[in-house]
Enzyme design. Structure first.
Site, PDB file in Angstrom:
ATOM      1  N   ASP A 137       2.157   6.222   2.318  1.00 29.21           N
ATOM      2  CA  ASP A 137       1.377   5.048   2.696  1.00 29.21           C
ATOM      3  C   ASP A 137      -0.080   5.424   2.483  1.00 29.21           C
ATOM      4  O   ASP A 137      -0.584   6.355   3.112  1.00 29.21           O
ATOM      5  CB  ASP A 137       1.654   4.703   4.162  1.00 29.21           C
ATOM      6  CG  ASP A 137       0.788   3.560   4.670  1.00 29.21           C
ATOM      7  OD1 ASP A 137      -0.367   3.411   4.215  1.00 29.21           O
ATOM      8  OD2 ASP A 137       1.251   2.815   5.533  1.00 29.21           O
ATOM      9  N   LYS A 174       4.822   1.893  16.089  1.00 30.25           N
ATOM     10  CA  LYS A 174       3.768   2.816  16.536  1.00 30.25           C
ATOM     11  C   LYS A 174       3.899   3.243  18.001  1.00 30.25           C
ATOM     12  O   LYS A 174       3.009   2.980  18.818  1.00 30.25           O
ATOM     13  CB  LYS A 174       2.388   2.190  16.260  1.00 30.25           C
ATOM     14  CG  LYS A 174       2.225   1.866  14.767  1.00 30.25           C
ATOM     15  CD  LYS A 174       0.824   1.480  14.362  1.00 30.25           C
ATOM     16  CE  LYS A 174       0.711   1.320  12.863  1.00 30.25           C
ATOM     17  NZ  LYS A 174       0.968   0.009  12.312  1.00 30.25           N
ATOM     18  N   ASP A 177       0.818  -1.222   0.000  1.00 34.80           N
ATOM     19  CA  ASP A 177       0.000   0.000   0.000  1.00 34.80           C
ATOM     20  C   ASP A 177       0.846   1.265   0.000  1.00 34.80           C
ATOM     21  O   ASP A 177       0.357   2.347   0.291  1.00 34.80           O
ATOM     22  CB  ASP A 177      -0.943   0.003   1.215  1.00 34.80           C
ATOM     23  CG  ASP A 177      -0.200   0.018   2.542  1.00 34.80           C
ATOM     24  OD1 ASP A 177       1.001  -0.337   2.569  1.00 34.80           O
ATOM     25  OD2 ASP A 177      -0.813   0.391   3.559  1.00 34.80           O
TER      26      ASP A 177
HETATM   27  N1  GDD Z   1      -0.587 -11.299   3.455  1.00 31.37           N
HETATM   28  C1  GDD Z   1      -0.808 -10.498   4.500  1.00 31.37           C
HETATM   29  N2  GDD Z   1      -1.209 -11.054   5.690  1.00 31.37           N
HETATM   30  N3  GDD Z   1      -0.648  -9.174   4.347  1.00 31.37           N
HETATM   31  C2  GDD Z   1      -0.873  -8.385   5.424  1.00 31.37           C
HETATM   32  C3  GDD Z   1      -1.295  -8.889   6.679  1.00 31.37           C
HETATM   33  C4  GDD Z   1      -1.461 -10.316   6.805  1.00 31.37           C
HETATM   34  O1  GDD Z   1      -1.826 -10.873   7.851  1.00 31.37           O
HETATM   35  N4  GDD Z   1      -1.442  -7.835   7.514  1.00 31.37           N
HETATM   36  C5  GDD Z   1      -1.132  -6.719   6.808  1.00 31.37           C
HETATM   37  N5  GDD Z   1      -0.803  -7.046   5.538  1.00 31.37           N
HETATM   38  C6  GDD Z   1      -0.347  -6.146   4.462  1.00 31.37           C
HETATM   39  C7  GDD Z   1      -1.263  -4.972   4.169  1.00 31.37           C
HETATM   40  O2  GDD Z   1      -2.179  -5.281   3.113  1.00 31.37           O
HETATM   41  C8  GDD Z   1      -0.277  -3.881   3.749  1.00 31.37           C
HETATM   42  O3  GDD Z   1       0.042  -3.933   2.361  1.00 31.37           O
HETATM   43  C9  GDD Z   1       0.990  -4.224   4.530  1.00 31.37           C
HETATM   44  O4  GDD Z   1       0.860  -5.589   4.925  1.00 31.37           O
HETATM   45  C10 GDD Z   1       1.200  -3.332   5.773  1.00 31.37           C
HETATM   46  O5  GDD Z   1       0.035  -3.384   6.556  1.00 31.37           O
HETATM   47  P1  GDD Z   1      -0.692  -2.036   7.042  1.00 31.37           P
HETATM   48  O6  GDD Z   1      -1.918  -2.430   7.778  1.00 31.37           O
HETATM   49  O7  GDD Z   1      -0.817  -1.090   5.904  1.00 31.37           O
HETATM   50  O8  GDD Z   1       0.369  -1.504   8.107  1.00 31.37           O
HETATM   51  P2  GDD Z   1       0.634  -0.005   8.571  1.00 31.37           P
HETATM   52  O9  GDD Z   1       0.523   0.943   7.444  1.00 31.37           O
HETATM   53  O10 GDD Z   1      -0.186   0.272   9.780  1.00 31.37           O
HETATM   54  O11 GDD Z   1       2.169  -0.087   9.079  1.00 31.37           O
HETATM   55  C11 GDD Z   1       3.167  -0.698   8.272  1.00 31.37           C
HETATM   56  O12 GDD Z   1       3.573   0.168   7.233  1.00 31.37           O
HETATM   57  C12 GDD Z   1       4.241   1.390   7.652  1.00 31.37           C
HETATM   58  C13 GDD Z   1       4.732   2.142   6.427  1.00 31.37           C
HETATM   59  O13 GDD Z   1       3.764   2.269   5.485  1.00 31.37           O
HETATM   60  C14 GDD Z   1       4.345  -1.080   9.165  1.00 31.37           C
HETATM   61  O14 GDD Z   1       5.250  -1.851   8.389  1.00 31.37           O
HETATM   62  C15 GDD Z   1       5.054   0.157   9.703  1.00 31.37           C
HETATM   63  O15 GDD Z   1       6.224  -0.203  10.427  1.00 31.37           O
HETATM   64  C16 GDD Z   1       5.458   1.078   8.547  1.00 31.37           C
HETATM   65  O16 GDD Z   1       6.049   2.293   9.046  1.00 31.37           O
HETATM   66 MG    MG Z   2      -0.098   0.824   5.464  1.00 35.95          MG
END
Ligand code: GDD
Ligand code: MG
Length: 333
Positions: free
Chosen positions: A218, A159, A108
């Site tokens: 993001d 976070k 994403d």
């Molecule tokens: N296959 C799979 N299975 N994908 C997953 C799962 C899972 O259980 N959980 C989340 N994802 C995928 C989401 O679709 C997304 O593309 C990515 O993993 C990150 O998940 P988000 O839910 O978007 O996380 P975030 O935005 O809160 O935080 C993450 O991204 C940040 C930067 O954009 C973390 O990696 C943070 O450390 C980071 O700063």
């Molecule tokens: Mg994200």
């Protein structure tokens, strides 16, 4: 080089747009988000993308039935249950038979990161993993990553409360990993790469930082998803056409920094400002959309006003003359 792209999350913060559609299949101007991500990887020599799928895998397999996306060969790795980020990486890498240095991406994220240079520096340093970093004003929504002048990662805090973040440099969601990292991920349970794997590897001095100042976003919130679209039409990243050729827009409609997607229809006297009107949506005469998203197939009655970061759900009907400010419509969506 092969890349595992995580696209299995529920996209909760983007509901109702993601009620039936994974967020990486939402369009960003002219193409699904995943195609922007894959095109960037192709430009850096990636030869195969492993899609780590969980929520609604059929949205991807139906869109790319021949197993290629934007010309890139795909491997579909469908998790039996959500395994969280590290569990998903392990499952996908083993399912696809990856046995060399590989990339991992949060699917994403839209970025102009120089992946080629990142991989080269990773190899030079001999690290187990390299994490791309970007600097943000409020790190509390992200993984916060302090590092030293030799670009060694000193810790990883997912976070943290805003006043406790050790750095404004955050995990940008692109990693280069050695296959040894997979052995550090326990099989068959949910494991978070951010909360378990990276903190442990950082403590052993095995991770490298790749700070970068290029474009990074993001897209996981309505505000960010709106921005991802506008940045591609207002010259921030590119100047793609703001109105899709199959959309119909009445004469004299005011369109400022807005996107009108395929098959949408915009009536006379409408005012669009910082707006995204998604596929097949209809904007009735005299309505206005400001700083908001109108979902695919939604309809605004005449003279409606939608503003302030509002998200109108797919297929929703906003009554004529309604005045929506922020939030979701319908509210229970
Ligand atoms: N296959 C799979 N299975 N994908 C997953 C799962 C899972 O259980 N959980 C989340 N994802 C995928 C989401 O679709 C997304 O593309 C990515 O993993 C990150 O998940 P988000 O839910 O978007 O996380 P975030 O935005 O809160 O935080 C993450 O991204 C940040 C930067 O954009 C973390 O990696 C943070 O450390 C980071 O700063
Ligand atoms: Mg994200």
């Amino acid at each position: 080089m092969e890349a595992v792209v995580l696209v299995g999350g529920f996209g909760t913060r983007l509901r109702p747009l993601t009620a039936d559609t994974p967020k990486q299949m939402l369009p960003v101007v002219d193409r699904p988000m995943i195609e922007h991500v894959v095109a960037h990887l192709a430009a850096h020599g990636v030869t195969r993308v492993v899609l780590s799928l969980g929520f609604r895998p059929e949205a991807f397999t139906a869109a790319y039935p021949d197993g290629t996306c934007a010309g890139m060969p795909l491997h579909y790795a469908v998790e039996p249950e959500p395994l969280d980020t590290a569990g998903a990486v392990r499952f996908a890498a083993l399912d696809a038979g990856i046995d060399g240095t590989f990339l991992v991406l949060n699917g994403d994220v839209l970025t102009d990161l120089d992946v080629t240079a990142m991989v080269a520096r990773h190899r030079e340093a001999g690290a187990w993993g390299t994490i791309a970093l970007t600097e943000v004003a409020d790190p509390s929504r992200y993984g916060v990553v302090p590092f030293d002048e030799d670009r060694r990662v000193l810790g990883f805090v997912e976070k943290p409360p805003a006043d406790e973040a050790p750095s404004r440099w955050i995990n940008a969601g692109t990693y280069v990993l050695e296959p040894e990292v997979l052995d550090r991920i326990e099989a068959g349970r949910r494991v978070s790469i951010e909360r378990e794997v990276f903190p442990a590897l950082a403590a052993e001095g095995l991770l490298r930082a790749e700070p970068s100042e290029g474009y990074w976003l993001d897209t996981g919130t309505p505000e960010a998803y709106l921005r991802a679209n506008l940045d591609l039409v207002d010259g921030t990243r590119s100047d793609l056409p703001a109105v899709h050729p199959t959309a119909s827009v009445a004469d004299g409609v005011g369109i400022r920094r807005s996107v009108v997607m395929a098959g949408a229809s915009v009536g006379s006297g409408v005012d669009l400002c910082d707006a995204v009107v998604m596929d097949g949506a209809t904007i009735g005469r005299g309505s206005s959309v400001r700083g908001s998203l109108v979902g695919p197939g939604a309809a605004l009655g005449e003279g409606a006003s939608v503003a302030g970061g509002c998200v109108v759900g797919p297929g929703a009907s906003v009554p004529a003359g309604a005045d929506l400010e922020g939030g979701r419509f319908p509210e229970e969506a």
